[in-house]
Motif scaffolding. Structure first.
Motif, mmCIF file in Angstrom:
data_model
loop_
_atom_site.group_PDB
_atom_site.id
_atom_site.type_symbol
_atom_site.label_atom_id
_atom_site.label_comp_id
_atom_site.label_asym_id
_atom_site.label_seq_id
_atom_site.Cartn_x
_atom_site.Cartn_y
_atom_site.Cartn_z
ATOM 1 N N GLY A 271 116.587 169.327 47.354
ATOM 2 C CA GLY A 271 115.705 169.494 47.433
ATOM 3 C C GLY A 271 114.978 170.993 46.790
ATOM 4 O O GLY A 271 113.275 171.177 45.791
ATOM 5 N N ARG A 272 115.314 172.161 46.776
ATOM 6 C CA ARG A 272 114.698 173.300 46.733
ATOM 7 C C ARG A 272 115.208 173.404 45.032
ATOM 8 O O ARG A 272 114.127 173.715 44.354
ATOM 9 C CB ARG A 272 115.348 174.458 47.256
ATOM 10 N N ALA A 273 115.462 172.832 44.547
ATOM 11 C CA ALA A 273 116.318 172.485 42.799
ATOM 12 C C ALA A 273 114.921 172.135 42.268
ATOM 13 O O ALA A 273 115.242 172.607 41.011
ATOM 14 C CB ALA A 273 117.836 171.558 42.425
ATOM 15 N N TYR B 252 115.457 163.226 45.132
ATOM 16 C CA TYR B 252 113.938 162.754 44.865
ATOM 17 C C TYR B 252 114.084 161.641 44.729
ATOM 18 O O TYR B 252 113.248 160.906 45.670
ATOM 19 C CB TYR B 252 112.904 163.915 44.212
ATOM 20 N N ALA C 120 111.471 172.137 42.818
ATOM 21 C CA ALA C 120 110.450 173.107 42.650
ATOM 22 C C ALA C 120 109.883 173.604 41.119
ATOM 23 O O ALA C 120 111.484 174.202 40.891
ATOM 24 C CB ALA C 120 110.114 173.858 43.366
ATOM 25 N N ALA D 116 114.125 168.453 52.736
ATOM 26 C CA ALA D 116 114.020 168.762 50.850
ATOM 27 C C ALA D 116 114.238 170.220 50.449
ATOM 28 O O ALA D 116 114.267 171.270 50.395
ATOM 29 C CB ALA D 116 112.710 168.314 50.772
ATOM 30 N N THR D 117 112.834 171.018 52.136
ATOM 31 C CA THR D 117 113.398 172.676 51.609
ATOM 32 C C THR D 117 114.356 173.425 52.266
ATOM 33 O O THR D 117 114.301 174.344 52.219
ATOM 34 C CB THR D 117 112.341 173.004 52.906
ATOM 35 N N THR E 298 109.803 166.674 54.054
ATOM 36 C CA THR E 298 109.431 167.973 53.389
ATOM 37 C C THR E 298 110.421 168.839 54.029
ATOM 38 O O THR E 298 110.780 169.565 53.432
ATOM 39 C CB THR E 298 107.906 168.780 54.054
ATOM 40 N N GLY F 229 105.809 176.458 44.650
ATOM 41 C CA GLY F 229 106.919 175.319 44.860
ATOM 42 C C GLY F 229 107.077 174.612 45.812
ATOM 43 O O GLY F 229 106.876 174.080 46.113
ATOM 44 N N PHE F 230 106.360 175.279 47.028
ATOM 45 C CA PHE F 230 106.800 174.996 48.355
ATOM 46 C C PHE F 230 105.335 174.095 47.733
ATOM 47 O O PHE F 230 106.095 172.805 48.508
ATOM 48 C CB PHE F 230 106.321 176.476 49.415
ATOM 49 N N PRO G 288 119.675 172.395 49.111
ATOM 50 C CA PRO G 288 119.540 173.001 48.122
ATOM 51 C C PRO G 288 118.987 171.962 46.893
ATOM 52 O O PRO G 288 118.281 172.084 45.799
ATOM 53 C CB PRO G 288 120.910 173.681 47.038
ATOM 54 N N ILE H 129 106.774 171.000 47.016
ATOM 55 C CA ILE H 129 107.596 169.750 47.437
ATOM 56 C C ILE H 129 106.718 169.238 48.997
ATOM 57 O O ILE H 129 106.842 167.465 48.985
ATOM 58 C CB ILE H 129 109.026 170.410 48.325
#
Lengths: 183, 564
Positions: B443-445, B483, B447, B437-438, B434, B454-455, B441, B458
């Motif tokens: 990973g954040r994409a 992912y 959400a 991914a946070t 996690t 959004g967090f 980019p 993930i």
């Protein structure tokens, strides 16, 4: 090691034969024999009673506002699924506001099922109170007396299974078919 | 509310029967005393070239399990890649892409059933049946086999072997999963689930001019094993919310009963095999307490209005939060289904978890974070709670200054190390991935919702995959290389990272002699032990995940009046 590899491979193939072919094919055979209507999707001339449709215009009772009720025929079925907007989503606030305004314009006091989307995007049902809320709209568009529509809804209401499982509901397609017969 | 209480009573009644009778039946199956499918079982052993009486050491058992699972991943992957050239593909779907095939193969072999695809537009009927459904049977049987092997570790004295992986797997699929799934499949179809090999049907409704292309398929019988094996991978994208998978409130209750029955009954099997039913009851009591509390919290949360819908102007929502839910289930049944599915390792959904109220989403997420032991997945629930039990007797032993014992076996350094390893693999996997991914980019994409939600999407994704659950805050776009690959790593670690220490533990315990109980023995079948065990489950899960959960659902719950 080679013995183990061979055993692993053989068991995978045996499982494929039994659980991947024999089980579902025997199940399909039995289902088609015992419950052909259900096994083939409960589909009649007007569609499936289990799959929601978009009803537009004030002459019909509407179902859940699954805006992109996805099974549009473009050669390939679309996909089922929810809108997945979170409980503090600005997008959800604005989408819901639009729906509330829409219903108010129709002279309907919206209920929550009428302004929220479903889990499948295909929900075929509404609750009796969702249907009753639409009576003013349907009545003024069709000229059928509100009392008559109320009876219609009552006749189409499915009570909870075994008396307690889930809420009472009305299948929108069946309700509208009954409405069409009334006209 | 009264109806919901009756639903809970009905569920408890069904589970009580399953606990007693399925529990003793499973003990008989793994004891080799059930033989009514001997005409299928015998030839399978001959094909495999094994003697069913021959047992394996824990190393051999684990070796066979890993080899078998590896081959299963490979075969599943190949079937998905080749589906375009294979039969039973009425929609002429092409090959499943590489990263997605990899993720999906790992997902089904590890009993996770995380789905980065929409079934009706990605998988041919052959893939659904011969690639995915097969693993729903087999991976479930492997999980139960590992649990049984661990229980044998407790019940045997001074022995080298813990059973035969091949025999346990074959017996679990044939005698337990196959007959129950087949009967349940008939009920699903009778209620309206589809079961056909015919392709999609085109409808033109003359009433309203609507055109629909309705996808069909061999769904009902897959639904049965999907729930019974705590798999959760549905035929359609909407999973258990789709009316063709879960047509009525009755099938909804059937689904909940199926996914709970084996994990619950295994506590009886455990008690029977170790010679004291009370030991199993103690585990079941701990499971039931957490399940009841989480069900109450989640159901209460979902009976409340959806804040976004209220902010839009509809403050009166007497039926609760209906966003993302089906009318035929209603908010309370959807909450119960969600809790049952996340506290086993099922992960099927009959509503959108993403649209649950903040504390409802909290209920789903934290149910998995406790390690899925209440009652957990088929087999995995029992073997994981036994790890917690070992940690609990260790903590108890420290408090009273005695060498801890569990079921007459001395718990020494090696056992405590293995149990701790098994307990810690999941939180480490989930939190590290996690975090990664946070930060990245890519990973954040993924959400879909903005802000803390959004967090949570993930965090939920890795918690689900690290626990082999498979449910999702499905707004997350998981079908990306990032992912698909990181998710598969989480699923592999969450499965084999726990199974291998568990089997090592089984071997080490089986070799031990039994210490006779004395006045100073810490009892593990009374209320004190249940409280200690609950303490371990809640403290380990709570402390490791508290910071992460605070940033997700807790912040969201506290953000009154704010929208993102």
């Amino acid at each position: 090691m080679t013995t183990e590899l061979r055993r692993g491979f053989v068991l995978c193939l045996v499982a494929l034969a039994i659980f991947g072919l024999a089980y579902p094919l025997a199940g399909t055979g039995l289902a088609q024999l015992l419950f052909p209507t259900q096994a083939n999707g409960s589909i009649g001339k007007y569609g499936s009673t289990l799959i929601g449709q978009q009803w537009s215009g004030p002459k019909w009772f509407h179902g859940r506002p699954d805006s992109d009720n996805p099974l549009k025929a473009n050669g390939r079925p679309g996909t089922s699924g929810a809108a997945n907007l979170g409980p503090r989503s600005k997008v959800l606030v604005s989408e819901t506001s639009k729906l509330i305004r829409y219903w108010r314009r129709q002279g309907v006091t919206p209920t929550s099922d009428l302004v929220t989307t479903s889990g499948s995007g295909l929900d075929p049902d509404i609750t009796p109170s969702d249907a009753i809320a639409q009576i003013p709209m349907v009545s003024s568009a069709t000229g059928i007396a509100p009392q008559r529509l109320r009876q219609l809804i009552r006749a189409q209401t499915v009570e909870p299974e075994l008396g307690f499982l889930g809420p009472a509901y009305v299948d929108v397609l069946k309700l509208n078919l009954a409405l069409a017969r009334l006209r | 509310m009264f109806h919901f209480a009756l639903t809970l009573v009905a569920l408890a009644a069904v589970l009580a029967v399953a606990w007693r009778y399925l529990g003793s039946y499973m003990a008989a199956v793994y004891g080799g005393r059930v033989k009514w499918l001997g005409f299928v079982e015998g030839p399978i052993y001959r094909l495999l070239g094994i003697d069913p009486e021959h047992e394996q050491t824990w190393q051999r058992y684990a070796g066979s399990l890993v080899v078998f699972s590896g081959i299963a991943i490979l075969l599943t992957y190949l079937l998905l890649r080749l589906q375009g050239s294979l039969p039973l593909n009425p929609q002429h779907l092409g090959a499943v892409p590489v990263a997605l095939s990899w993720n999906t193969a790992v997902s089904f072999v590890t009993n996770t059933n995380w789905q980065n695809y929409a079934g009706e537009s990605t998988m041919s009927y052959l893939s659904q049946m011969a690639a995915l459904q097969v693993q729903q049977f087999v991976s479930a049987a492997v999980g139960i086999a590992v649990a049984i092997a661990l229980v044998r570790g407790f019940s045997r004295r001074g022995q080298e072997t813990i059973g035969s992986f091949w025999v346990d797997t074959v017996r679990g699929t044939l005698y337990i999963l196959l007959p129950i799934a087949f009967l349940a499949g008939v009920v699903y179809v009778a209620q309206g689930a589809v079961q056909t090999l015919a392709g999609p049907v085109l409808i033109r409704d003359p009433l309203n001019g609507v055109t629909q292309l309705i996808p069909l398929g061999p769904v009902g019988f897959m639904e049965a094993i999907k729930q019974l094996g705590t798999n959760g991978g549905g035929f359609f994208n909407a999973n258990g919310a789709d009316p063709f998978e879960n047509p009525t409130a009755l099938t909804n209750l059937l689904s909940i009963s199926l996914l709970l029955c084996i994990p619950v009954a295994l506590t009886y099997t455990f008690g029977r095999m170790v010679g004291s039913r009370r030991q199993g009851v103690a585990l079941l009591a701990a499971m039931a307490v957490i399940f009841a509390v989480w069900t109450s919290v989640t159901a209460f949360s979902e009976s409340q209005p959806n804040p976004a819908v209220a902010a839009a102007g509809l403050t009166r929502q007497p039926t609760g939060n209906m966003e993302g839910k089906e009318v035929r289930f209603g908010a309370l049944n959807s909450a119960l289904y969600g809790v049952a599915s996340t506290q086993t390792s099922t992960g099927s959904v009959d509503a959108s978890g993403d649209s649950f109220n903040p504390m409802g989403g909290f209920g789903l997420l934290t149910g998995m974070m406790l390690g899925e032991v209440t009652p957990g997945g088929v087999g995995s629930g029992l073997y994981t709670i036994l790890l917690d039990a070992i940690v609990a007797v260790f903590v108890g032993g420290l408090m009273i200054g005695r060498t801890p014992e569990y079921l007459g076996k001395k718990i020494q350094a090696r056992e405590v190390k293995l149990a701790s390893l098994g307990v810690l693999v999941m939180p480490v996997t989930v939190l590290v991935l996690t975090g990664v991914a946070t930060v990245l980019p890519a990973g954040r994409a993924g959400a879909f919702n903005a802000g803390p939600h959004g967090f949570t999407e993930i965090l939920y994704a890795f918690t689900s995959q690290g626990n082999n659950n498979g449910s999702a805050f499905a707004g997350l776009n998981g079908n990306t290389a990032f992912y698909n690959i990181t998710g598969a790593i989480a699923m592999l670690l969450g499965r084999f990272g726990i199974i291998i220490p568990v089997l090592a533990l089984a071997g080490s315990l089986a070799a031990k002699q039994v210490v006779p109980a004395s006045a100073g023995t810490f009892r593990t079948d009374n209320l004190m032990f249940v409280i200690l065990l609950l303490g371990v489950i809640l403290i380990v899960g709570g402390l490791t995940f508290f910071p992460a959960v605070s940033l997700g659902p807790v912040v969201e719950q506290l953000s009154h009046g704010r929208f993102f």
